[in-house]
Design a protein around this motif. Structure first.
Motif, PDB file in Angstrom:
ATOM      1  N   GLY A  54      41.425  24.859  45.345  1.00 43.09           N
ATOM      2  CA  GLY A  54      41.173  25.553  44.471  1.00 43.09           C
ATOM      3  C   GLY A  54      39.700  26.107  44.074  1.00 43.09           C
ATOM      4  O   GLY A  54      40.337  27.297  43.244  1.00 43.09           O
ATOM      5  N   VAL A  55      38.862  25.774  44.303  1.00 48.39           N
ATOM      6  CA  VAL A  55      37.800  26.904  43.674  1.00 48.39           C
ATOM      7  C   VAL A  55      37.616  27.975  44.429  1.00 48.39           C
ATOM      8  O   VAL A  55      37.679  28.922  44.545  1.00 48.39           O
ATOM      9  N   TRP A  56      37.799  27.743  46.031  1.00 48.53           N
ATOM     10  CA  TRP A  56      37.976  29.310  46.923  1.00 48.53           C
ATOM     11  C   TRP A  56      38.998  29.976  47.004  1.00 48.53           C
ATOM     12  O   TRP A  56      38.813  31.325  46.938  1.00 48.53           O
ATOM     13  N   GLU A  57      39.807  29.670  46.633  1.00 50.80           N
ATOM     14  CA  GLU A  57      41.391  30.436  46.286  1.00 50.80           C
ATOM     15  C   GLU A  57      40.875  31.485  44.754  1.00 50.80           C
ATOM     16  O   GLU A  57      41.425  32.746  45.386  1.00 50.80           O
ATOM     17  N   ALA A  58      40.735  30.551  44.530  1.00 49.45           N
ATOM     18  CA  ALA A  58      40.600  31.696  42.639  1.00 49.45           C
ATOM     19  C   ALA A  58      39.139  32.506  43.323  1.00 49.45           C
ATOM     20  O   ALA A  58      39.474  33.756  42.389  1.00 49.45           O
ATOM     21  N   LYS A  59      38.188  32.766  44.385  1.00 51.04           N
ATOM     22  CA  LYS A  59      37.773  33.512  44.598  1.00 51.04           C
ATOM     23  C   LYS A  59      37.659  34.268  45.730  1.00 51.04           C
ATOM     24  O   LYS A  59      37.599  35.592  46.029  1.00 51.04           O
ATOM     25  N   LEU A  60      39.133  34.265  46.558  1.00 47.20           N
ATOM     26  CA  LEU A  60      39.267  34.950  47.616  1.00 47.20           C
ATOM     27  C   LEU A  60      40.338  35.970  46.524  1.00 47.20           C
ATOM     28  O   LEU A  60      41.162  35.888  45.836  1.00 47.20           O
ATOM     29  N   PRO A  61      40.511  36.868  47.403  1.00 46.48           N
ATOM     30  CA  PRO A  61      42.040  38.274  47.090  1.00 46.48           C
ATOM     31  C   PRO A  61      42.896  37.729  46.852  1.00 46.48           C
ATOM     32  O   PRO A  61      43.826  36.759  47.881  1.00 46.48           O
ATOM     33  N   ARG A  62      43.560  38.240  46.159  1.00 47.32           N
ATOM     34  CA  ARG A  62      45.291  37.370  46.226  1.00 47.32           C
ATOM     35  C   ARG A  62      45.891  38.127  47.764  1.00 47.32           C
ATOM     36  O   ARG A  62      46.598  37.003  47.481  1.00 47.32           O
ATOM     37  N   ASN A  63      45.622  38.612  47.901  1.00 44.71           N
ATOM     38  CA  ASN A  63      46.655  38.968  49.593  1.00 44.71           C
ATOM     39  C   ASN A  63      45.489  38.633  50.818  1.00 44.71           C
ATOM     40  O   ASN A  63      45.406  39.113  51.562  1.00 44.71           O
ATOM     41  N   ALA A  65      46.207  36.467  52.506  1.00 45.41           N
ATOM     42  CA  ALA A  65      46.305  35.641  53.972  1.00 45.41           C
ATOM     43  C   ALA A  65      47.277  36.855  54.608  1.00 45.41           C
ATOM     44  O   ALA A  65      46.834  36.839  56.639  1.00 45.41           O
ATOM     45  N   ARG A  66      46.592  38.305  53.865  1.00 41.60           N
ATOM     46  CA  ARG A  66      46.976  39.169  55.119  1.00 41.60           C
ATOM     47  C   ARG A  66      45.654  39.988  55.277  1.00 41.60           C
ATOM     48  O   ARG A  66      45.689  39.960  56.827  1.00 41.60           O
ATOM     49  N   LEU A  67      44.589  39.741  54.975  1.00 37.55           N
ATOM     50  CA  LEU A  67      43.838  40.049  55.239  1.00 37.55           C
ATOM     51  C   LEU A  67      43.075  39.123  56.355  1.00 37.55           C
ATOM     52  O   LEU A  67      42.481  39.417  57.455  1.00 37.55           O
ATOM     53  N   LEU A  68      43.318  37.502  56.581  1.00 39.17           N
ATOM     54  CA  LEU A  68      43.319  36.813  57.588  1.00 39.17           C
ATOM     55  C   LEU A  68      44.255  37.322  58.689  1.00 39.17           C
ATOM     56  O   LEU A  68      43.436  37.053  59.808  1.00 39.17           O
ATOM     57  N   ALA A  69      45.512  37.901  58.533  1.00 36.24           N
ATOM     58  CA  ALA A  69      45.560  37.837  59.467  1.00 36.24           C
ATOM     59  C   ALA A  69      45.675  38.623  60.281  1.00 36.24           C
ATOM     60  O   ALA A  69      45.442  39.569  61.563  1.00 36.24           O
ATOM     61  N   ALA A  70      44.972  39.945  59.444  1.00 37.76           N
ATOM     62  CA  ALA A  70      44.164  41.409  59.889  1.00 37.76           C
ATOM     63  C   ALA A  70      43.450  41.590  61.123  1.00 37.76           C
ATOM     64  O   ALA A  70      42.656  41.469  62.086  1.00 37.76           O
ATOM     65  N   GLU A  84      46.104  30.798  61.820  1.00 34.48           N
ATOM     66  CA  GLU A  84      47.184  31.666  61.547  1.00 34.48           C
ATOM     67  C   GLU A  84      47.527  30.139  61.104  1.00 34.48           C
ATOM     68  O   GLU A  84      48.440  29.580  60.585  1.00 34.48           O
ATOM     69  N   LEU A  85      46.683  28.814  61.579  1.00 40.04           N
ATOM     70  CA  LEU A  85      47.013  27.703  61.000  1.00 40.04           C
ATOM     71  C   LEU A  85      46.740  27.222  58.780  1.00 40.04           C
ATOM     72  O   LEU A  85      45.928  27.788  58.607  1.00 40.04           O
ATOM     73  N   GLU A  86      47.659  27.005  58.853  1.00 39.49           N
ATOM     74  CA  GLU A  86      47.789  27.529  56.946  1.00 39.49           C
ATOM     75  C   GLU A  86      47.419  26.009  56.026  1.00 39.49           C
ATOM     76  O   GLU A  86      46.890  26.011  55.009  1.00 39.49           O
ATOM     77  N   ALA A  87      46.647  25.046  57.491  1.00 37.72           N
ATOM     78  CA  ALA A  87      45.902  23.736  56.928  1.00 37.72           C
ATOM     79  C   ALA A  87      44.239  24.292  56.741  1.00 37.72           C
ATOM     80  O   ALA A  87      43.405  23.761  56.336  1.00 37.72           O
ATOM     81  N   ILE A  88      43.898  25.452  57.030  1.00 38.22           N
ATOM     82  CA  ILE A  88      42.591  26.195  57.075  1.00 38.22           C
ATOM     83  C   ILE A  88      41.838  25.925  55.841  1.00 38.22           C
ATOM     84  O   ILE A  88      42.631  26.487  54.630  1.00 38.22           O
ATOM     85  N   PRO A  89      41.040  25.416  55.569  1.00 39.10           N
ATOM     86  CA  PRO A  89      40.618  24.858  54.422  1.00 39.10           C
ATOM     87  C   PRO A  89      39.800  26.559  53.581  1.00 39.10           C
ATOM     88  O   PRO A  89      39.292  27.929  53.638  1.00 39.10           O
ATOM     89  N   LYS A  90      39.887  26.487  52.741  1.00 35.48           N
ATOM     90  CA  LYS A  90      39.907  27.929  51.311  1.00 35.48           C
ATOM     91  C   LYS A  90      38.591  28.338  51.525  1.00 35.48           C
ATOM     92  O   LYS A  90      37.994  29.481  51.496  1.00 35.48           O
ATOM     93  N   LYS A  91      37.630  27.191  51.467  1.00 36.61           N
ATOM     94  CA  LYS A  91      36.314  27.757  51.968  1.00 36.61           C
ATOM     95  C   LYS A  91      36.077  27.984  53.333  1.00 36.61           C
ATOM     96  O   LYS A  91      34.561  29.346  52.864  1.00 36.61           O
ATOM     97  N   GLU A  92      36.550  28.009  54.511  1.00 37.61           N
ATOM     98  CA  GLU A  92      36.930  28.726  55.621  1.00 37.61           C
ATOM     99  C   GLU A  92      37.139  29.750  55.221  1.00 37.61           C
ATOM    100  O   GLU A  92      36.877  30.335  56.466  1.00 37.61           O
ATOM    101  N   VAL A  93      37.914  29.812  55.091  1.00 40.38           N
ATOM    102  CA  VAL A  93      39.047  31.139  54.841  1.00 40.38           C
ATOM    103  C   VAL A  93      37.371  32.125  54.510  1.00 40.38           C
ATOM    104  O   VAL A  93      38.038  33.136  54.650  1.00 40.38           O
TER     105      VAL A  93
END
Length: 291
Positions: A54-63, A65-70, A84-93
């Motif tokens: 929750g903490v790190w998702e708030a710091k990430l750009p809203r898109n 997932a697209r940036l990670l795919a790029a 591509e794994l959905e389970a990757i922690p948002k801090k790692e993203v």
């Protein structure tokens, strides 16, 4: 009598570690990422809160997932599959996007600003369309350790100067500034010291260079300036553009031209085009002069 008993059963006042983890997380939502990492060292509770999605998702750009795919598309290593794994922690993203993520065969790269969370991009001179680039009488690519890409396009002399480029990307919402990173003179090392050659510098004080920017949604910007101050890298501000929808790719086209053929010009290094969020651009040593 005396101090409040802590949760460990020992006497003394309450400590930071006694705060509920969800309360700590609420505080961290109001901090920037570097401050969050600093607070994670305070206690086990703070470390747990600082790892929460929750903490790190708030710091990430809203898109994000697209940036990670790029980032995955530009990564030919085995790690790309794991992105591509959905389970990757948002801090790692967040950490993954803060790295230099290369695109288009390594001629472009983007990264997340660690402090503000905005997306930055650099476009190498080899990805640009440069008039006369295939003729070594005019242009050469020379090694340079001051470039993110380790080499730059160097102009000896030419009559018709024109450099153009474009990029299409899922930029997060916000206002961005675009710069050309240029250097008058040829930099090199002599006896371990940085020096530069001014042998070919000429023509830039006769007429200004014109910078242009346009986007696929109809935005336009332009500026012009004389190129001065040899021996230093300068970020010449072309203009700004606004991204309103991060789920649609935006095509950005840009150029710098000086096509007055009454005189030659030369002695210029073209390193890259840099795109940064406006809040970061204001901190850069941007240089442009109105004429």
């Amino acid at each position: 009598m005396g101090g409040t008993t802590s949760s460990t059963g020992r006497g003394g006042g309450t400590s930071l570690g006694d705060l509920p983890e969800n309360c700590v997380a609420e505080v961290m939502l109001r901090l920037d990422p570097t401050e969050i990492c600093g607070m994670a060292r305070l206690s086990r509770t703070f470390r747990g809160a600082a790892s929460g999605d929750g903490v790190w998702e708030a710091k990430l750009p809203r898109n994000y997932a697209r940036l990670l795919a790029a980032a995955a598309a530009g990564d030919d290593s085995e790690e790309a599959a794991a992105l591509e794994l959905e389970a990757i922690p948002k801090k790692e993203v967040y950490a993954r996007l803060c790295r230099r993520n290369r695109l288009d065969g390594g001629t472009k790269e983007f990264w997340l600003d660690k402090v503000g969370g905005g997306i930055c991009m650099a476009i190498y001179s080899r990805a640009l369309s440069i008039t006369g680039i295939d003729d070594r009488r005019y242009w050469n690519f020379i090694t340079n350790d001051e470039s993110r890409f380790h080499s730059v396009a160097y102009l000896s002399q030419i009559w018709w100067f024109e450099v153009r480029g474009e990029v299409e990307f899922f930029f997060p919402e916000g206002t961005y500034s675009l710069f050309f990173r240029l250097h008058l003179g040829r930099p090199f090392k002599r006896l371990g010291r940085r020096v530069y050659s001014a042998d070919h510098i000429h023509g830039w004080d006769v007429k200004p260079v014109r910078f242009q920017l346009s986007t696929s949604d109809g935005q336009h910007a332009q500026s012009k300036c004389y190129l001065t101050d040899p021996g230093v890298w300068i970020n010449h501000h072309v203009g700004d553009f606004v991204v309103k929808n991060s789920n649609e790719p935006l095509n950005v086209q840009f150029a710098m031209v000086q096509i007055d053929c009454t005189h030659t010009k030369g002695g210029l290094c073209v390193d890259s085009v840099v795109i940064k969020p406006q809040y970061l651009a204001q901190k850069m040593a941007a240089r442009t002069s109105s004429v």
